[in-house]
Enzyme design. Structure first.
Site, PDB file in Angstrom:
ATOM      1  N   CYS A 109      22.897  67.430  24.526  1.00  0.00           N
ATOM      2  CA  CYS A 109      23.662  67.990  23.400  1.00  0.00           C
ATOM      3  C   CYS A 109      23.091  67.512  22.065  1.00  0.00           C
ATOM      4  CB  CYS A 109      25.130  67.575  23.507  1.00  0.00           C
ATOM      5  SG  CYS A 109      26.152  68.131  22.128  1.00  0.00           S
ATOM      6  N   ASP A 130      33.054  44.618   9.822  1.00  0.00           N
ATOM      7  CA  ASP A 130      32.024  45.226   8.970  1.00  0.00           C
ATOM      8  C   ASP A 130      31.920  44.602   7.577  1.00  0.00           C
ATOM      9  OD1 ASP A 130      33.816  46.432   7.135  1.00  0.00           O
ATOM     10  OD2 ASP A 130      33.540  48.450   7.898  1.00  0.00           O
ATOM     11  N   CYS A 167      23.778  61.304   3.431  1.00  0.00           N
ATOM     12  CA  CYS A 167      25.095  61.399   4.059  1.00  0.00           C
ATOM     13  C   CYS A 167      26.206  61.504   3.010  1.00  0.00           C
ATOM     14  CB  CYS A 167      25.316  60.180   4.940  1.00  0.00           C
ATOM     15  SG  CYS A 167      26.868  60.232   5.864  1.00  0.00           S
ATOM     16  N   CYS A 190      25.145  68.868  11.117  1.00  0.00           N
ATOM     17  CA  CYS A 190      25.277  67.938   9.982  1.00  0.00           C
ATOM     18  C   CYS A 190      24.982  68.722   8.703  1.00  0.00           C
ATOM     19  CB  CYS A 190      24.308  66.768  10.122  1.00  0.00           C
ATOM     20  SG  CYS A 190      24.391  65.600   8.742  1.00  0.00           S
ATOM     21  N   CYS A 237      25.829  61.728  26.128  1.00  0.00           N
ATOM     22  CA  CYS A 237      25.452  62.784  25.194  1.00  0.00           C
ATOM     23  C   CYS A 237      24.560  63.828  25.864  1.00  0.00           C
ATOM     24  CB  CYS A 237      24.726  62.191  23.986  1.00  0.00           C
ATOM     25  SG  CYS A 237      25.818  61.401  22.781  1.00  0.00           S
ATOM     26  N   CYS A 242      25.790  67.471  16.892  1.00  0.00           N
ATOM     27  CA  CYS A 242      25.963  66.696  15.665  1.00  0.00           C
ATOM     28  C   CYS A 242      24.752  66.840  14.747  1.00  0.00           C
ATOM     29  CB  CYS A 242      26.230  65.227  15.983  1.00  0.00           C
ATOM     30  SG  CYS A 242      24.899  64.390  16.875  1.00  0.00           S
TER      31      CYS A 242
END
Length: 229
Positions: free
Chosen positions: A188, A131, A211, A195, A185, A191
């Protein structure tokens, strides 16, 4: 004696596990056409906030052969950082930050893998990233079958979840690619629903400016707050 393609691929995967990684997948080093379109749209919406470095080196993000000429394969690895320990008092620290900085831990492991690839297929060249370069790691992780991209934007696996670091090795070695992993997933939306800042604006799309990790890691205070004595 030349090593056949299937054997060479397995040797590289075995080398990745010996280097300390928990999972490995392989993709063919072709341009990320569709993924790059999504990335460009994400940038155009300003979801990267003040992370202007994400706007640079776009050609390399599209096509890794501009990083490693004649690249043929992308080896993507995962290193689990889960720890069962729990906070007992005070503030909480994300588990990925417990212990040494992964930027110090993962690169030597990738260097070991690059050395192994050079021994398995002499004459090849490789370059690794954690990264810190113009590489779309998550897109490559999906391409390599390392995991699927969940609605929260993270790469998920059924065995080690989502708490793992991703490393990428771009190499001129020809290897057999893995098939993408199924998306588990389903319907669902936990998340998205939970959040705390509604940063997940749509499945697999995160507005970084909303975020918490963006504000605690990527940004710096523009003004100094005086200490109260």
């Amino acid at each position: 004696m030349a090593v056949d393609l299937q054997s060479r691929t397995q040797q590289v995967k075995d080398a990745a596990l010996r280097a300390g990684f928990d999972a490995v997948g392989i993709a063919t080093a072709v341009p990320l056409e569709q993924e790059f379109e999504h990335y460009s749209e994400w940038l155009s919406r300003g979801y990267h906030g003040s992370m202007s470095y994400m706007e640079r080196n776009l050609l390399q993000r599209l096509d890794v052969s501009t990083i490693v000429p004649e690249a043929r394969s992308v080896v993507v690895v995962a290193r689990n950082y889960f720890t069962p320990h729990r906070h007992v008092s005070g503030g909480k620290i994300a588990r990925y930050a417990w212990g040494d900085d992964y930027h110090d831990v993962i690169p030597p492991m990738l260097d070991t893998l690059c050395d192994s690839i050079a021994q398995i297929e002499p004459g090849t060249s490789s370059r690794r990233y954690v990264d810190t370069g113009p590489v779309l790691e998550k897109a490559w992780a999906v391409r390599a079958g390392l995991g699927w991209q969940g609605k929260n934007g993270n790469i998920l696996r059924r065995d080690i979840g989502s708490w793992f670091f991703i490393g990428v090795v771009i190499t001129t070695a020809e290897l057999i690619p893995d098939a993408p992993m199924d998306d588990y997933c389903g319907s669902c939306t936990a998340c998205i629903d939970h959040c705390p800042t509604s940063a997940i604006v749509q499945p697999a799309v995160v507005d970084a400016t909303k975020c918490l990790s963006y504000w605690t890691i990527e940004t710096k205070a523009e003004v100094e707050i005086p200490l109260l004595i």
